[in-house]
Design a protein around this motif. Structure first.
Motif, short mmCIF file in Angstrom:
data_model
loop_
_atom_site.label_atom_id
_atom_site.label_comp_id
_atom_site.label_asym_id
_atom_site.label_seq_id
_atom_site.Cartn_x
_atom_site.Cartn_y
_atom_site.Cartn_z
N VAL A 68 0.87 -1.16 -0.15
CA VAL A 68 -0.03 -0.14 0.09
C VAL A 68 0.67 1.08 0.07
O VAL A 68 0.47 2.26 -0.78
CB VAL A 68 -1.19 -0.06 1.28
N ALA A 69 2.02 1.28 0.67
CA ALA A 69 3.03 2.51 0.83
C ALA A 69 3.58 2.83 -0.50
O ALA A 69 3.56 3.77 -1.02
CB ALA A 69 4.00 2.29 1.82
N ILE A 70 4.02 1.72 -1.06
CA ILE A 70 4.54 2.20 -2.53
C ILE A 70 3.48 2.41 -3.57
O ILE A 70 3.77 2.97 -4.61
CB ILE A 70 5.50 1.04 -3.13
N ARG A 71 2.14 1.92 -3.30
CA ARG A 71 1.04 2.09 -4.13
C ARG A 71 0.93 3.78 -4.10
O ARG A 71 0.81 4.53 -4.96
CB ARG A 71 -0.01 1.67 -3.73
N ARG A 72 1.11 4.37 -2.92
CA ARG A 72 1.15 5.85 -2.92
C ARG A 72 2.33 6.60 -3.24
O ARG A 72 2.07 7.68 -3.47
CB ARG A 72 0.79 6.16 -1.16
N THR A 73 3.32 6.02 -3.27
CA THR A 73 4.49 6.59 -3.63
C THR A 73 5.15 6.20 -5.23
O THR A 73 4.32 5.65 -5.96
CB THR A 73 5.52 6.53 -2.42
N ASN A 74 6.42 5.97 -5.02
CA ASN A 74 7.24 5.72 -6.11
C ASN A 74 7.40 4.15 -6.17
O ASN A 74 7.79 3.72 -5.10
CB ASN A 74 8.39 6.16 -6.44
N ARG A 75 7.47 3.46 -7.38
CA ARG A 75 7.78 1.94 -7.17
C ARG A 75 9.51 1.86 -7.36
O ARG A 75 9.82 0.96 -6.86
CB ARG A 75 7.23 1.56 -8.44
N TYR A 76 10.15 2.82 -7.98
CA TYR A 76 11.50 2.78 -8.29
C TYR A 76 12.16 3.45 -7.53
O TYR A 76 11.89 4.91 -7.50
CB TYR A 76 11.80 2.83 -9.91
N GLU A 77 13.43 3.27 -7.16
CA GLU A 77 14.37 4.08 -6.22
C GLU A 77 14.98 4.99 -7.30
O GLU A 77 15.61 4.56 -8.06
CB GLU A 77 15.18 3.17 -5.53
N GLN A 78 15.26 6.32 -6.89
CA GLN A 78 15.90 7.09 -7.83
C GLN A 78 17.44 6.96 -7.70
O GLN A 78 17.93 6.75 -6.71
CB GLN A 78 15.66 8.76 -7.43
#
Lengths: 173, 120, 79, 110
Positions: C69-79
């Motif tokens: 749920v957390a990565i649904r709200r933010t980004n999937r890939y690390e910059q």
């Protein structure tokens, strides 16, 4: 009026199935037949089934008759035999050094109507030789097959779905 | 002296095997090991080998569905392994952990699958 | 027995390092699920089945779902 | 009873190992799911029922665990396969037929 009678029938049926299943699971978990265990399990199963029976009312669960019970037992036997065949098949393909597979995705058609029957059919197909269900829409199932035997819809239906529908149809018919 | 090099290299290999044997027998002498029969050792070795293969696929898998499949398989193998350990330790309470595992692990797989489909 | 335990600890380390190294955060979540899976088995080996049960319930289902749920709200890939 | 439990558990662990080997060896996601579903389901079932047969008191609880595994394992594998198809993971090179587009078109038309 008839609508209301029908709904209450459905409610009683869902209540009976839910009560039976929760009570049997409770008895297996405590694994004893002492009176206190049985009575407390009865009370808890009653509470759960009264609270949750409306969730099971719309699923089209059938009433349990003797003929249906016999077909259910035969179906479980057939399912186990197919599971064992499936495992020997997959074990052979895994252990062979060149991995003899010819995979593909095919469509089959089913004649079952109720949702529970389609769920059981899809799960059985997943557990049997070389096939597993990817998607279900209306009367069509999308199936991944590890060694494709027939590419058209009728042939694939005859090879994959028929042996279970024969038993599921009298149960949910 | 002829043959001295050979004999010294031989003794080195012998020392190595002797050390390995001593270490192994020390492991076998720990009291938890005594109750184990050969068949129980074989079962546990097969299950742990399964978990190792799943971990390798987790490291190697090209896409994230591959990794999810690997962890899902590892969860099923782990459930069976916990029941085997309960049989080895011989206490019925240990089966409850396997029960919790059998009921709950598929929720993680379904959550990951819903995310990949674009659900939630 | 102790060989199996050391092998499991090694696998847990591998999973933890993989969870730190993946740039795809979904893969990192999956690797963390493997770590908690093996942690439950290790608690079991240490004769603490109640702790193992809590670890199983929390690690197998809850952490994975909450992280997803957390990565649904933010980004999937690390910059 | 004891011998039946021993045989059942041995066959079950062998199938567990073969399922993991299939997950490691097969060429693409769908074939891995095939091996991972079938072999580990039957393997876990036989292992747990075998342990239940070896200790007779444990049999009801072992049956409950194995039935739960038999129900939940196809569900999670079905969800993962559907997700892999939605993401668009390609089939491997050996594949002979792919009816996915036909299926999607029928779904739109209905």
């Amino acid at each position: 009026m008839s609508q209301g009678v029908d709904r209450s029938h459905e409610w009683v049926r869902g209540f009976a199935w839910l009560f039976g299943i929760t009570f049997v699971v409770w008895l297996a978990l405590v694994s004893s037949l002492a009176p206190p265990e049985v009575i407390s399990g009865c009370i808890v199963a009653l509470a759960i089934s009264i609270l949750g029976a409306h969730l099971y009312a719309g699923l089209g669960l059938p009433a349990l008759t003797l003929k249906r019970a016999a077909f259910l037992l035969a179906y479980i036997g057939v399912l186990f035999w197919e599971i064992i065949k499936a495992n020997l098949d997959v074990a052979y393909r895994v252990l062979h050094p060149r991995i003899p597979i010819r995979p593909g995705i095919v469509v089959i058609r089913t004649s079952l109507k109720s949702n529970v029957a389609k769920l059981i059919l899809a799960n059985s197909i997943t557990l049997t030789p070389g096939t597993f269900t990817l998607d279900v829409v209306d009367d069509q199932l999308l199936i991944h097959w590890i060694y494709v035997g027939a590419t058209d819809v009728e042939g694939a239906t005859r090879l994959i779905g028929k042996r279970f529908e024969k038993y599921l149809k009298p149960i949910f018919g | 002296m002829p043959g001295q090099g050979q004999s010294s290299s031989y003794s080195k290999a012998g020392d190595f095997f002797l050390a390995m044997f001593i270490v192994l027998s020390l492991y076998m002498d720990t009291p938890i090991f005594i109750g184990l029969s050969f068949s129980e050792m074989t079962w546990m070795a097969l299950a742990v080998a399964g978990i190792v293969l799943c971990t390798l696929r987790l490291l190697k898998g090209p896409t994230s569905p591959d990794r999810a499949v690997a962890v899902d398989t590892a969860a099923t193998v782990t459930t069976a392994f916990l029941v085997l350990l309960g049989s080895v330790f011989g206490q019925q309470f240990y089966l409850d952990v396997a029960l919790v595992y059998a009921v709950l692990t598929f929720i993680g797989s379904v959550a990951i699958a819903r995310f990949l489909e674009g659900g939630f | 027995m102790i060989l199996i335990v050391s092998l499991l600890v090694l696998l847990m380390l591998v999973g933890a390092v993989a969870a730190c190294a993946f740039k795809d955060l979904l893969s990192a979540i999956i690797a963390a699920a493997l770590v908690s899976l093996i942690a439950a088995v290790l608690f079991y080996f240490l004769q603490a089945p109640d702790v193992a049960m809590a670890e199983a319930a929390v690690g197998a289902a809850l952490t994975t779902a909450i992280f997803v749920v957390a990565i649904r709200r933010t980004n999937r890939y690390e910059q | 009873m004891n011998v039946a439990g021993l045989i059942s558990t041995t066959v079950g662990t062998i199938f567990l190992f073969l399922g993991s080997l299939g997950v490691f060896r097969m060429p693409d996601v769908y074939n891995r799911l095939q091996a991972g579903t079938k072999c580990t389901t039957l393997g876990a079932f036989l292992t747990i029922v075998g342990v239940g047969l070896m200790h007779n008191d444990w049999l009801p609880k072992a049956l409950v665990i194995s039935v739960f595994i038999l129900i939940t394992n196809p569900v999670s594998n079905h969800a993962l396969g559907r997700a892999a198809r939605k993401v668009g993971v390609p089939l491997c090179k050996k594949s002979v037929v792919d009816k996915t587009e036909e299926f999607e078109q029928r779904k739109v038309r209905q």
